[in-house]
Motif scaffolding. Structure first.
Motif, PDB file in Angstrom:
ATOM      1  N   PRO A   1       0.814  -1.217   0.000  1.00  0.00           N
ATOM      2  CA  PRO A   1       0.000   0.000   0.000  1.00  0.00           C
ATOM      3  C   PRO A   1       0.850   1.271   0.000  1.00  0.00           C
ATOM      4  O   PRO A   1       0.508   2.248  -0.672  1.00  0.00           O
ATOM      5  CB  PRO A   1      -0.807  -0.105   1.298  1.00  0.00           C
ATOM      6  CG  PRO A   1      -0.892  -1.565   1.575  1.00  0.00           C
ATOM      7  CD  PRO A   1       0.405  -2.128   1.096  1.00  0.00           C
ATOM      8  N   GLU A   2       1.986   1.239   0.721  1.00  0.00           N
ATOM      9  CA  GLU A   2       2.833   2.441   0.770  1.00  0.00           C
ATOM     10  C   GLU A   2       3.472   2.703  -0.592  1.00  0.00           C
ATOM     11  O   GLU A   2       3.581   3.851  -1.029  1.00  0.00           O
ATOM     12  CB  GLU A   2       3.900   2.283   1.857  1.00  0.00           C
ATOM     13  CG  GLU A   2       3.276   2.409   3.240  1.00  0.00           C
ATOM     14  CD  GLU A   2       4.229   2.010   4.349  1.00  0.00           C
ATOM     15  OE1 GLU A   2       5.446   2.178   4.160  1.00  0.00           O
ATOM     16  OE2 GLU A   2       3.754   1.555   5.387  1.00  0.00           O
TER      17      GLU A   2
ATOM     18  N   ARG B   1      -2.092  -8.864  -3.169  1.00  0.00           N
ATOM     19  CA  ARG B   1      -2.294  -7.801  -2.169  1.00  0.00           C
ATOM     20  C   ARG B   1      -2.237  -6.427  -2.831  1.00  0.00           C
ATOM     21  O   ARG B   1      -2.995  -5.525  -2.489  1.00  0.00           O
ATOM     22  CB  ARG B   1      -1.236  -7.893  -1.065  1.00  0.00           C
ATOM     23  CG  ARG B   1      -1.555  -8.953  -0.037  1.00  0.00           C
ATOM     24  CD  ARG B   1      -0.889  -8.629   1.298  1.00  0.00           C
ATOM     25  NE  ARG B   1       0.542  -8.495   1.172  1.00  0.00           N
ATOM     26  CZ  ARG B   1       1.397  -9.515   1.220  1.00  0.00           C
ATOM     27  NH1 ARG B   1       0.952 -10.721   1.414  1.00  0.00           N
ATOM     28  NH2 ARG B   1       2.694  -9.320   1.098  1.00  0.00           N
ATOM     29  N   THR B   2      -1.333  -6.295  -3.800  1.00  0.00           N
ATOM     30  CA  THR B   2      -1.206  -5.006  -4.504  1.00  0.00           C
ATOM     31  C   THR B   2      -2.497  -4.673  -5.248  1.00  0.00           C
ATOM     32  O   THR B   2      -3.019  -3.567  -5.138  1.00  0.00           O
ATOM     33  CB  THR B   2      -0.032  -5.072  -5.520  1.00  0.00           C
ATOM     34  OG1 THR B   2       1.126  -5.532  -4.844  1.00  0.00           O
ATOM     35  CG2 THR B   2       0.239  -3.724  -6.143  1.00  0.00           C
ATOM     36  N   CYS B   3      -3.020  -5.658  -5.981  1.00  0.00           N
ATOM     37  CA  CYS B   3      -4.228  -5.403  -6.780  1.00  0.00           C
ATOM     38  C   CYS B   3      -5.444  -5.173  -5.893  1.00  0.00           C
ATOM     39  O   CYS B   3      -6.313  -4.370  -6.223  1.00  0.00           O
ATOM     40  CB  CYS B   3      -4.487  -6.560  -7.731  1.00  0.00           C
ATOM     41  SG  CYS B   3      -3.283  -6.605  -9.057  1.00  0.00           S
ATOM     42  N   LEU B   4      -5.485  -5.875  -4.769  1.00  0.00           N
ATOM     43  CA  LEU B   4      -6.606  -5.675  -3.842  1.00  0.00           C
ATOM     44  C   LEU B   4      -6.609  -4.229  -3.338  1.00  0.00           C
ATOM     45  O   LEU B   4      -7.647  -3.577  -3.252  1.00  0.00           O
ATOM     46  CB  LEU B   4      -6.480  -6.650  -2.666  1.00  0.00           C
ATOM     47  CG  LEU B   4      -7.617  -6.637  -1.646  1.00  0.00           C
ATOM     48  CD1 LEU B   4      -8.940  -7.016  -2.302  1.00  0.00           C
ATOM     49  CD2 LEU B   4      -7.329  -7.588  -0.490  1.00  0.00           C
TER      50      LEU B   4
ATOM     51  N   ALA C   1     -18.132 -11.098   6.053  1.00  0.00           N
ATOM     52  CA  ALA C   1     -16.907 -10.720   5.331  1.00  0.00           C
ATOM     53  C   ALA C   1     -16.094  -9.713   6.145  1.00  0.00           C
ATOM     54  O   ALA C   1     -16.652  -8.832   6.794  1.00  0.00           O
ATOM     55  CB  ALA C   1     -17.283 -10.108   3.983  1.00  0.00           C
ATOM     56  N   VAL C   2     -14.767  -9.852   6.107  1.00  0.00           N
ATOM     57  CA  VAL C   2     -13.875  -8.933   6.819  1.00  0.00           C
ATOM     58  C   VAL C   2     -13.021  -8.219   5.776  1.00  0.00           C
ATOM     59  O   VAL C   2     -12.519  -8.846   4.840  1.00  0.00           O
ATOM     60  CB  VAL C   2     -12.950  -9.711   7.782  1.00  0.00           C
ATOM     61  CG1 VAL C   2     -12.009  -8.768   8.508  1.00  0.00           C
ATOM     62  CG2 VAL C   2     -13.768 -10.499   8.776  1.00  0.00           C
ATOM     63  N   ASP C   3     -12.864  -6.926   5.955  1.00  0.00           N
ATOM     64  CA  ASP C   3     -12.051  -6.145   5.017  1.00  0.00           C
ATOM     65  C   ASP C   3     -10.578  -6.340   5.368  1.00  0.00           C
ATOM     66  O   ASP C   3     -10.134  -5.946   6.439  1.00  0.00           O
ATOM     67  CB  ASP C   3     -12.439  -4.661   5.150  1.00  0.00           C
ATOM     68  CG  ASP C   3     -11.753  -3.826   4.078  1.00  0.00           C
ATOM     69  OD1 ASP C   3     -11.173  -4.426   3.160  1.00  0.00           O
ATOM     70  OD2 ASP C   3     -11.800  -2.584   4.167  1.00  0.00           O
ATOM     71  N   VAL C   4      -9.816  -6.978   4.473  1.00  0.00           N
ATOM     72  CA  VAL C   4      -8.409  -7.273   4.797  1.00  0.00           C
ATOM     73  C   VAL C   4      -7.452  -6.465   3.921  1.00  0.00           C
ATOM     74  O   VAL C   4      -6.286  -6.796   3.818  1.00  0.00           O
ATOM     75  CB  VAL C   4      -8.113  -8.781   4.631  1.00  0.00           C
ATOM     76  CG1 VAL C   4      -8.879  -9.582   5.657  1.00  0.00           C
ATOM     77  CG2 VAL C   4      -8.448  -9.262   3.232  1.00  0.00           C
ATOM     78  N   VAL C   5      -7.953  -5.388   3.315  1.00  0.00           N
ATOM     79  CA  VAL C   5      -7.105  -4.604   2.420  1.00  0.00           C
ATOM     80  C   VAL C   5      -5.959  -3.981   3.220  1.00  0.00           C
ATOM     81  O   VAL C   5      -6.171  -3.365   4.258  1.00  0.00           O
ATOM     82  CB  VAL C   5      -7.914  -3.478   1.744  1.00  0.00           C
ATOM     83  CG1 VAL C   5      -7.023  -2.673   0.822  1.00  0.00           C
ATOM     84  CG2 VAL C   5      -9.064  -4.068   0.975  1.00  0.00           C
ATOM     85  N   GLY C   6      -4.735  -4.170   2.714  1.00  0.00           N
ATOM     86  CA  GLY C   6      -3.578  -3.503   3.341  1.00  0.00           C
ATOM     87  C   GLY C   6      -3.130  -4.142   4.642  1.00  0.00           C
ATOM     88  O   GLY C   6      -2.245  -3.627   5.304  1.00  0.00           O
TER      89      GLY C   6
END
Length: 890
Positions: free
Chosen positions: A195-196, A221-224, A829-834
């Motif tokens: 994310p950074e 993870r990058t695309c998410l 559902a759980v938000d796991v972005v980043g």
């Protein structure tokens, strides 16, 4: 300037020489501070002061040794960053003197070495906004920046972003910054800080660098992060970000995820590219299931599949012909095949005497309500207790129920058979056939509409709906024409069928055609060409609007013309601008209504905050009673803000304010907007607001609130809403119109016995189906004038909801597309972005065997490693293939 430099360049000696000049207490403080330090720290401090002194030695050899030692000390301490490292703390006093010495040094490698060290020291010592860390980094050596530690790299990234913005405004070169950005991105991507890296590249507006640095371990993870960030970016940056995510997914062979982005971008070239890039025929079948769920009309050609047999299989899936089979498999598994009657839903025995006594009267309006409840309840099951009882039974089949309805009520009754047989084209057309021979025009009209409903979302090469309905469009009787026109609109929504477009455009330009026929033609055109920006169709609707007389512009149905125009640009943002300009030339009675409708449709599902503000501005005006344009503006707020959870919560709060301060015509639209925001997702706070409004003194507000209770609970069997509606049916037992609304809402809550949803979002709330949203918007616009349209003779507009109906199921199939039962975990559902590592994507799960139902906000994952799913999101039809690496535990 010179004397100042000499003073500063005294190095560590300067502090010793200056100490006596200060007041005595400060000397004591200094000593006390030194005494507080442990022996180790004191030794380190003295060591560092010695290095600083040696750095300023004229002898280059000594300088080099001192710089190397300093570098070593700082590096060894910056590797862990829980507090400010000691070397940085002790060197604080010498930052100024080292800076001054740097200015005096001649150009050499040593000077670059010192610049590196100053860059790290600036991390904690430079003044706010000076960006000294970056300044010295650019002057320093080209070495690896990661060796100075994570915190240093993050600080540098922040300074680069500020410097880049400054240089952009001054139009200076940013080439040296981009080289540094490359290094930082490479460092972040290696250390799980995707994310950074993405944030930095967004700041310097150069996301194309990203694809060089992603690899197999971090691309997901990058695309998410990219797809999640796109929701909050202004256009056109959001599309650019999604295109990069699409390219990365394609590069690493994650084709199903790439397809979802292609659908989000509504780009048929991208969809085709996904099919061509993938060699696995099974994967292509899974893509076809995703396309079918989205409702996209997509032509397969030889490039996609050279083999005719394979292509036929793919076409069959895209055409949705397997939907009814899958839905009935789910129903059998959950054991809800038994047909239910409206009385099973009303549960009159639970109410007190007066209400149940009132219900026994056989009134046409109550029968009409029962017709709709029965249709919604048994939607898609192919059997019910009113329209399809066995012929040998005493009730004498569907004929009896049909004639318990009056005039236009028969239209809805005949069409309800279409909803009961929804998606089952062969059986549906066979059973509707008997109505075509009726002498009653209303029955024929209902049968025509029923044909459209049966074919909704199902495509067929021989186009049975078009063949049947085409001849009836030009008949004399307006009700028959409307039935055929609506049927075509529902059956061919989103297909952009040219034959239908030209046929219906012809009706719009027919001066003799009555207004209701023209209004439904405009809506059907909007549905068939939804989101296509079709100029010819837009032109036809604009001309039809301009031709309307003053008296016709006062009619409630006139609202369907601007809406049909708006649907052409659904979600297409600024592509509506030219048409919006033309709408400014319309008669003032319809001009503002048209403006609001076009704006809200064009930005539907985009989450565009500025447009929401614009619409709120229109809602804040206190106008005369005759103004109608604020209704679509309120609905527009919901249409735009439904894109993501944060905007949705904010919109609910804004709508609360409109309820308190808005005029009556705004208050009537607010419940409908709340219904759209939480459609098939009964949130407790919204449920309570609607429950309060359902007892409002203004009957139109109460009707809208009751109806919206049905929308938020649609297909959920929610017991709390069902209880509220039962109580309302007893409360309003004397008010036929409100009781009708309560019944419709009860039917919606039990839609498909709880197996269907009308939420236009799918694939983890990422994709918005344009046809589903178009059907909902049409129905809600009709509800803005309940009394004239839904409670009048056009109640069959409720059937536009069929466009949004989908089974809320997960059905796993094997490689031969036969149902395969496997254990799955279903949870919130759980938000796991980043988030770092591999966090759990669901919480509070239960393990079931497929097929299973998925509620709003639920997510499923396989509970076995024996199979691999071919879709990253487990919803709808998912093909499983056996895992070659799986070994059974002995």
């Amino acid at each position: 300037m010179a004397p100042d430099l000499n003073k500063a360049s005294g190095g560590s000696g300067a502090s010793k020489n200056e100490a006596p000049l200060k007041a005595p207490p400060s000397k004591k403080k200094e000593e006390k501070k030194d005494e507080d330090l442990s022996e180790e720290d004191l030794a380190l401090k003295q060591q560092l002061e010695l290095y600083v002194e040696r750095v300023q030695d004229p002898e280059p050899g000594i300088q080099k040794l001192a710089l190397e030692s300093l570098r070593q000390e700082i590096r060894s301490s910056t590797s862990s960053m829980t507090s400010v490292p000691k070397p940085l703390k002790f060197l604080r006093a010498h930052y100024g003197s080292l800076k001054a010495h740097y200015e005096n040094m001649a150009e050499s490698d040593l000077k670059k070495y010192l610049a590196d060290i100053l860059s790290v020291l600036a991390l904690t010592m430079s003044a706010e906004g000076e960006r000294e860390s970056l300044k010295y980094r650019l002057l320093g050596s080209e070495g690896d920046i990661g060796s100075w530690g994570h915190e240093y790299v993050r600080n540098l990234a922040g300074e680069i972003a500020q410097e880049h913005t400054k240089r952009q405004t001054e139009e200076a070169s940013v080439h040296d910054l981009i080289e540094l950005v490359q290094q930082i991105v490479a460092f972040h991507m290696k250390h799980n800080a995707e994310p950074e890296a993405v944030d930095l590249l967004m700041e310097v507006e150069d996301l194309n660098i990203l694809s060089k640095h992603v690899d197999k371990t971090n691309f997901k993870r990058t695309c998410l992060y990219l797809t999640s960030a796109a929701k909050y970016l202004p256009g056109p940056d959001d599309l650019a970000v999604l295109k990069i995510a699409y390219e990365i997914y394609l590069k690493f062979g994650e084709y199903a995820s790439a397809l979802q982005i292609a659908l989000f971008l509504d780009n048929s070239q991208y969809i085709k590219q996904v099919y061509i890039s993938c060699d696995d025929p099974l994967q292509k079948k899974q893509f076809s299931y995703i396309l079918a769920r989205h409702g996209t009309a997509f032509e397969l050609d030889d490039d996609i599949s050279a083999d005719d047999v394979d292509r036929e299989v793919l076409e069959e899936i895209i055409n949705n012909t397997k939907l009814t089979e899958g839905y009935l498999t789910l129903a059998r598994d959950i054991e809800v095949m038994e047909p239910k009657s409206p009385e099973d839903i009303y549960k009159a025995h639970l109410l007190d005497g007066r209400a149940s006594a009132g219900a026994s009267v056989d009134s046409a309006r109550q029968n009409l309500a029962a017709t709709f409840v029965n249709a919604f309840l048994n939607a898609g099951f192919g059997q019910d207790k009113l329209m399809t009882p066995p012929t040998d039974s005493s009730s004498g089949g569907s004929g009896n129920w049909l004639f318990k309805n009056k005039d236009h009520g028969k239209t809805s009754a005949a069409a309800s058979l279409g909803m009961i047989l929804m998606w089952d084209v062969d059986s549906g057309l066979a059973q509707l056939d008997k109505y075509f021979h009726s002498n009653d025009n209303h029955v024929i009209a209902g049968a025509l509409l029923g044909v459209g409903i049966v074919n909704c979302g199902i495509r067929n090469d021989c186009d049975p709906a078009l063949a049947l309905l085409d001849d009836f469009v030009d008949k004399e009787d307006p009700s028959i024409r409307i039935g055929a026109i609506m049927g075509l609109g529902i059956a061919y929504a989103g297909t952009q069928n040219e034959q239908i477009c030209s046929k219906l455009s012809g009706i719009l330009s027919d001066a003799k055609a009555p207004l209701d026929v023209i209004a439904f033609s405009a809506i059907s055109l909007g549905l068939v060409c939804v989101s296509s920006c079709n100029e010819e169709v837009a032109q036809a609707i604009i001309l039809a609007l301009m031709d309307r007389s003053e008296s016709e512009l006062q009619e409630p149905l006139i609202r369907f013309l601007p809406l049909g125009l708006g649907l052409l640009y659904l979600g297409k943002q600024e592509r509506v601008d030219a048409t919006a300009e033309v709408s400014k030339t319309f008669n003032e009675k319809i001009r503002k209504y048209c403006d609001m409708t076009l704006l809200s449709c064009a930005y539907a599902g985009t989450g565009n905050v500025l447009k929401v503000q614009n619409l709120l501005g229109h809602c804040a005006e206190h106008l005369e009673k005759s103004e109608t344009h604020q209704g679509p503006a309120v609905l527009g707020i919901a249409m735009i803000a439904m894109a993501e959870e944060l905007g949705l919560e904010m919109a609910i709060r804004s709508l609360e304010h409109l309820l308190q301060y808005g005029e009556q015509n705004i208050r009537r639209a607010v419940p409908l907007a709340l219904g759209l925001l939480c459609i098939s997702n009964p949130k407790v706070n919204v449920m309570d607001t609607l429950s309060r409004l359902s007892h409002d003194t203004d009957s139109e507000v109460a009707m809208a609130a009751v109806f919206s209770l049905g929308l938020i609970g649609a297909g959920t069997n929610n017991a709390r809403i069902a209880g509220m509606l039962r109580n309302l049916s007893s409360y309003y037992y004397k008010d036929a119109t409100l009781l009708f609304c309560v019944r419709i809402a009860q039917g919606l809550v039990h839609l498909g016995k709880g197996l269907l949803t009308i939420n236009p979002y799918h694939s983890d709330r990422f994709l918005l189906s344009p046809t589903a949203l178009a059907g909902l918007i049409t129905m809600l616009h009709a509800c803005l004038d309940m009394k004239a349209i839904i409670l009048g003779k056009y109640h069959y507009v409720l059937y536009f909801l069929v466009l949004a109906m989908q089974p809320r199921m997960l059905l796993t199939v094997d490689e031969n597309l036969k149902p395969l039962s496997v254990p799955v975990r279903v949870g919130q559902a759980v938000d796991v972005v980043g988030q770092a590592g591999r966090p759990k994507t669901i919480t509070g799960f239960q393990t079931h065997s497929t097929p299973v139902l998925l509620a709003a906000g639920d997510r499923a994952e396989l509970a076995t490693e024996k199979y691999l799913p071919l879709s990253p999101i487990l919803e709808g039809f998912v093909i499983l293939k056996e895992n070659p690496d799986y070994r059974e535990d002995l």
